[in-house]
Scaffold this active site. Sequence first.
Site, PDB file in Angstrom:
ATOM      1  N   LEU A   1       0.821  -1.040  -0.137  1.00  0.00           N
ATOM      2  CA  LEU A   1      -0.095   0.104   0.013  1.00  0.00           C
ATOM      3  C   LEU A   1       0.756   1.392   0.113  1.00  0.00           C
ATOM      4  O   LEU A   1       0.191   2.230  -0.489  1.00  0.00           O
ATOM      5  CB  LEU A   1      -1.096  -0.159   1.025  1.00  0.00           C
ATOM      6  CG  LEU A   1      -1.831  -1.093   1.390  1.00  0.00           C
ATOM      7  CD1 LEU A   1      -2.783  -0.989   2.632  1.00  0.00           C
ATOM      8  CD2 LEU A   1      -3.033  -0.925   0.130  1.00  0.00           C
ATOM      9  N   GLY A   2       2.056   1.037   0.551  1.00  0.00           N
ATOM     10  CA  GLY A   2       2.734   2.336   0.601  1.00  0.00           C
ATOM     11  C   GLY A   2       4.056   2.233   1.399  1.00  0.00           C
ATOM     12  O   GLY A   2       4.264   1.299   2.167  1.00  0.00           O
ATOM     13  N   GLU A   3       4.978   2.918   1.204  1.00  0.00           N
ATOM     14  CA  GLU A   3       6.306   3.134   2.046  1.00  0.00           C
ATOM     15  C   GLU A   3       6.577   4.322   2.736  1.00  0.00           C
ATOM     16  O   GLU A   3       6.614   5.358   2.040  1.00  0.00           O
ATOM     17  CB  GLU A   3       7.430   2.735   0.997  1.00  0.00           C
ATOM     18  CG  GLU A   3       8.406   1.860   1.740  1.00  0.00           C
ATOM     19  CD  GLU A   3       9.235   1.161   0.554  1.00  0.00           C
ATOM     20  OE1 GLU A   3      10.204   0.760   0.569  1.00  0.00           O
ATOM     21  OE2 GLU A   3       8.754   0.881  -0.595  1.00  0.00           O
ATOM     22  N   GLY A   4       6.993   4.326   4.040  1.00  0.00           N
ATOM     23  CA  GLY A   4       7.210   5.514   4.758  1.00  0.00           C
ATOM     24  C   GLY A   4       8.695   5.440   4.934  1.00  0.00           C
ATOM     25  O   GLY A   4       9.510   4.674   4.953  1.00  0.00           O
ATOM     26  N   THR A   5       9.100   6.588   5.887  1.00  0.00           N
ATOM     27  CA  THR A   5      10.563   6.504   6.330  1.00  0.00           C
ATOM     28  C   THR A   5      11.218   5.503   6.980  1.00  0.00           C
ATOM     29  O   THR A   5      12.192   5.023   6.889  1.00  0.00           O
ATOM     30  CB  THR A   5      10.488   7.970   7.391  1.00  0.00           C
ATOM     31  OG1 THR A   5       9.343   7.724   8.249  1.00  0.00           O
ATOM     32  CG2 THR A   5      10.584   9.121   6.627  1.00  0.00           C
ATOM     33  N   TYR A   6      10.321   4.890   7.925  1.00  0.00           N
ATOM     34  CA  TYR A   6      10.723   3.781   8.576  1.00  0.00           C
ATOM     35  C   TYR A   6      10.002   2.279   8.455  1.00  0.00           C
ATOM     36  O   TYR A   6      10.219   1.290   9.068  1.00  0.00           O
ATOM     37  CB  TYR A   6      11.083   3.882  10.081  1.00  0.00           C
ATOM     38  CG  TYR A   6       9.693   3.958  10.731  1.00  0.00           C
ATOM     39  CD1 TYR A   6       9.127   3.156  11.694  1.00  0.00           C
ATOM     40  CD2 TYR A   6       9.219   5.323  10.819  1.00  0.00           C
ATOM     41  CE1 TYR A   6       7.950   3.200  12.242  1.00  0.00           C
ATOM     42  CE2 TYR A   6       7.795   5.707  11.345  1.00  0.00           C
ATOM     43  CZ  TYR A   6       7.283   4.251  12.200  1.00  0.00           C
ATOM     44  OH  TYR A   6       6.018   4.677  12.968  1.00  0.00           O
TER      45      TYR A   6
ATOM     46  N   VAL B   1       4.021  -0.511   4.275  1.00  0.00           N
ATOM     47  CA  VAL B   1       2.449  -0.953   4.488  1.00  0.00           C
ATOM     48  C   VAL B   1       1.996  -1.924   3.543  1.00  0.00           C
ATOM     49  O   VAL B   1       2.140  -1.498   2.344  1.00  0.00           O
ATOM     50  CB  VAL B   1       1.535   0.177   4.895  1.00  0.00           C
ATOM     51  CG1 VAL B   1       0.426  -0.154   5.237  1.00  0.00           C
ATOM     52  CG2 VAL B   1       2.272   1.313   5.892  1.00  0.00           C
TER      53      VAL B   1
ATOM     54  N   ASP C   1       2.193  15.319  13.081  1.00  0.00           N
ATOM     55  CA  ASP C   1       2.289  15.084  11.755  1.00  0.00           C
ATOM     56  C   ASP C   1       0.930  15.074  11.105  1.00  0.00           C
ATOM     57  O   ASP C   1       0.696  14.203  10.058  1.00  0.00           O
ATOM     58  CB  ASP C   1       3.025  13.839  11.611  1.00  0.00           C
ATOM     59  CG  ASP C   1       3.828  13.884  10.270  1.00  0.00           C
ATOM     60  OD1 ASP C   1       3.741  14.789   9.548  1.00  0.00           O
ATOM     61  OD2 ASP C   1       4.042  12.637   9.746  1.00  0.00           O
TER      62      ASP C   1
END
Length: 326
Positions: A14-19, A22, A131
């Site tokens: 579904l997605g990629e974040g800083t750490y 998902v 945030d």
Amino acid sequence: MTGSSSQFQQLEKLGEGTYATVYKGRNRATGALVALKEISLDSEEGTPSTAIREISLMKELDHENIVTLYDVIHTENKLTLVFEYMDKDLKKYMEVHGQQSALDLKVVKSFMFQLLKGIMFCHDNRVLHRDLKPQNLLINNKGELKLGDFGLARAFGIPFNTFSNEVVTLWYRAPDVLLGSRAYTTSIDIWSAGCIFAEMCTGKPLFPGTANEDQLIKIFRLMGTPNERTWPGISQYTNYKNNWQIFVPQDLRLIVPNLDSMGLNLLQSLLQMRPESRITARQALQHPWFHEITMPNAVPQHLSDPYQQQQQQQQHPHQPIIDQQY
């Protein structure tokens, strides 16, 4: 609280974040959809502090407008947080359902009410989100909005904390944070909510800055350049300059033309430059703009002038939970 990774089938990313990365997932036993937030662990460094912070906060925050953390799966090289599945984030929702990303005002009102309820619950539990942005607000197919991604959140039980000012995506960052404040209050989330409110109405970010200084200038262009008279104590901030170009405040009616006077009054109350002048989430939820939700059978009320903030602020002063330390 700790389950096994074999309970869940991993579906698409579904997605990629800083750490974290998902994935959409499915509970093998129940068939229910979940969101799997996978955090790779460095064997030398151990679990990232951001993840530990998120887990401890999410376990405590049980509310209909905050994404539920079901489970935590801890293996040698990976930490998986199992969240309830939400269909899309607000940014994607606006792209799909909006008129050039601008949403219908009835939808904006529903989403703002839910956003403020989630924020109020956080603040009542002494948690700053820090945030808030459209990408961190999640929507399901029932039209429910929930706050997600508490990676940067921090409980603020100890007064006089000096927080790092490296928080909140630039466009939604409060002017006091941009000016270098390191001891801020619930009011930083309120500023972000105001930015999101305007963006839902217009389909465009209100202050799309490129860097810290540019972000401040974009805010000043619209809200007016502050000085010691309009914001006592501003010159004490680290990033304050006394040679900024002087801008006069713009009429928000021209910026958000589809919003009625009551909605503009609420927006103005959220986007006060001075942190202590911003309305609280609790006060915002009692605003007349929401009366059709909170008091559906009441006679409509009208505010005389959406720009007469002074009188309103004297009646409802913002009361920060942490003392402002500059």
